[in-house]
Scaffold this motif. Structure first.
Motif, PDB file in Angstrom:
ATOM      1  N   SER A  23       0.863  -1.177   0.000  1.00  0.00           N
ATOM      2  CA  SER A  23       0.000   0.000   0.000  1.00  0.00           C
ATOM      3  C   SER A  23       0.899   1.227   0.000  1.00  0.00           C
ATOM      4  O   SER A  23       2.111   1.107   0.188  1.00  0.00           O
ATOM      5  CB  SER A  23      -0.900   0.000   1.243  1.00  0.00           C
ATOM      6  OG  SER A  23      -0.163   0.372   2.392  1.00  0.00           O
ATOM      7  N   GLN A  58      -6.469  -3.153   0.906  1.00  0.00           N
ATOM      8  CA  GLN A  58      -5.189  -2.913   0.233  1.00  0.00           C
ATOM      9  C   GLN A  58      -5.107  -3.677  -1.094  1.00  0.00           C
ATOM     10  O   GLN A  58      -4.568  -3.160  -2.071  1.00  0.00           O
ATOM     11  CB  GLN A  58      -4.027  -3.269   1.161  1.00  0.00           C
ATOM     12  CG  GLN A  58      -3.919  -2.304   2.328  1.00  0.00           C
ATOM     13  CD  GLN A  58      -2.961  -2.774   3.401  1.00  0.00           C
ATOM     14  OE1 GLN A  58      -2.792  -3.966   3.645  1.00  0.00           O
ATOM     15  NE2 GLN A  58      -2.329  -1.813   4.069  1.00  0.00           N
ATOM     16  N   GLU A  61      -7.362  -1.775  -3.580  1.00  0.00           N
ATOM     17  CA  GLU A  61      -6.757  -0.531  -4.049  1.00  0.00           C
ATOM     18  C   GLU A  61      -5.556  -0.763  -4.968  1.00  0.00           C
ATOM     19  O   GLU A  61      -5.403  -0.078  -5.969  1.00  0.00           O
ATOM     20  CB  GLU A  61      -6.332   0.326  -2.853  1.00  0.00           C
ATOM     21  CG  GLU A  61      -7.511   0.899  -2.093  1.00  0.00           C
ATOM     22  CD  GLU A  61      -7.096   1.650  -0.837  1.00  0.00           C
ATOM     23  OE1 GLU A  61      -5.889   1.762  -0.548  1.00  0.00           O
ATOM     24  OE2 GLU A  61      -8.014   2.126  -0.121  1.00  0.00           O
ATOM     25  N   SER A  62      -4.710  -1.733  -4.629  1.00  0.00           N
ATOM     26  CA  SER A  62      -3.484  -1.942  -5.407  1.00  0.00           C
ATOM     27  C   SER A  62      -3.708  -2.818  -6.634  1.00  0.00           C
ATOM     28  O   SER A  62      -2.994  -2.697  -7.624  1.00  0.00           O
ATOM     29  CB  SER A  62      -2.397  -2.573  -4.534  1.00  0.00           C
ATOM     30  OG  SER A  62      -2.724  -3.926  -4.216  1.00  0.00           O
ATOM     31  N   THR A  64      -3.057  -5.933  -6.703  1.00  0.00           N
ATOM     32  CA  THR A  64      -2.026  -6.971  -6.718  1.00  0.00           C
ATOM     33  C   THR A  64      -1.954  -7.677  -5.370  1.00  0.00           C
ATOM     34  O   THR A  64      -2.347  -7.131  -4.344  1.00  0.00           O
ATOM     35  CB  THR A  64      -0.627  -6.397  -7.030  1.00  0.00           C
ATOM     36  OG1 THR A  64      -0.275  -5.461  -6.012  1.00  0.00           O
ATOM     37  CG2 THR A  64      -0.586  -5.719  -8.397  1.00  0.00           C
ATOM     38  N   THR A 115      -2.033 -10.347 -10.287  1.00  0.00           N
ATOM     39  CA  THR A 115      -2.838  -9.144 -10.477  1.00  0.00           C
ATOM     40  C   THR A 115      -4.305  -9.548 -10.420  1.00  0.00           C
ATOM     41  O   THR A 115      -4.692 -10.612 -10.926  1.00  0.00           O
ATOM     42  CB  THR A 115      -2.549  -8.450 -11.822  1.00  0.00           C
ATOM     43  OG1 THR A 115      -2.756  -9.383 -12.880  1.00  0.00           O
ATOM     44  CG2 THR A 115      -1.137  -7.919 -11.877  1.00  0.00           C
TER      45      THR A 115
END
Length: 159
Positions: A23, A58, A61-62, A64, A115
C-alpha cells in the motif's frame, strides 16, 4: 452458522499461506487459508479474504497480491503476521521483492505474484481472482507445505 455445520467445515483441509500486499504506507501481510488454483490457461488463483481485514482493502486498491507458500516449520514463526501494528509485521523476517515489488519470504517454498482480474462478493469474504504474473520456487527438495493440520488442526481466520 449452525454449530454442527461448523464442525464439518473444521474438518476441511487447507494450506496456510502468507499473502503480501503493498500500500502507499508500506508492506502488509496476512495469513490466509482459502487459496486455490482456479484456471490453468490463463494461470489463475482464487483467494478469499474477509471484508473486514486491512489487506482486503489494500488488495482492492493496489490490484495486486503475492502468495507465499510456507514450509511446515514456519507454523509458530508466522504468528508475527497477526500482530496489531501491521507496519511492523516484516521487522522480524528476511524477504526479497517479487518482480512486482511485493514481499517474498526468503524461507518460503515458493511464491505467486498476481494481479486481480475479478472480484466476487461471497458474503463476509471477497473472492479475488488473480492472474499469475510471475512465480518461482525459493526452497526446493522435500520441504512440506504448511497446512491446517500443522496449525492447530483448524484455521477459521477469526482467531
Amino acid at each position: 452458522m449452525d454449530k454442527a455445520w461448523q464442525d464439518v467445515l473444521d474438518r476441511f483441509s487447507y494450506g496456510i499461506y502468507l499473502v503480501t500486499v503493498l500500500s502507499p504506507e508500506g508492506f502488509n501481510g496476512m495469513i490466509a487459508s482459502w487459496v486455490t488454483q482456479c484456471s490453468h490457461e490463463p494461470p489463475r488463483v482464487a483467494l478469499a479474504i474477509r471484508k473486514s481485514r486491512l489487506c482486503h482493502e489494500q488488495i482492492r486498491e493496489s490490484g495486486t497480491f503475492c502468495i507465499n507458500v510456507l514450509p511446515r516449520e514456519s507454523a509458530e514463526r508466522i504468528r508475527q503476521f497477526k500482530i496489531a501494528d501491521w507496519r511492523k509485521k516484516f521487522d522480524a523476517c528476511s524477504y526479497s521483492p517479487s518482480p512486482s515489488g511485493l514481499p517474498v519470504l526468503d524461507d518460503c517454498i515458493g511464491y505467486l505474484d498476481c494481479t486481480v482480474d475479478h472480484t466476487i462478493g461471497t458474503g463476509d469474504h471477497t473472492l479475488f481472482i488473480g492472474t499469475i504474473q510471475s512465480g518461482g520456487m525459493i526452497l526446493s527438495g522435500t520441504t512440506a507445505p504448511l497446512t491446517t493440520a500443522d496449525y492447530g488442526g483448524v484455521y477459521r481466520g477469526d482467531k
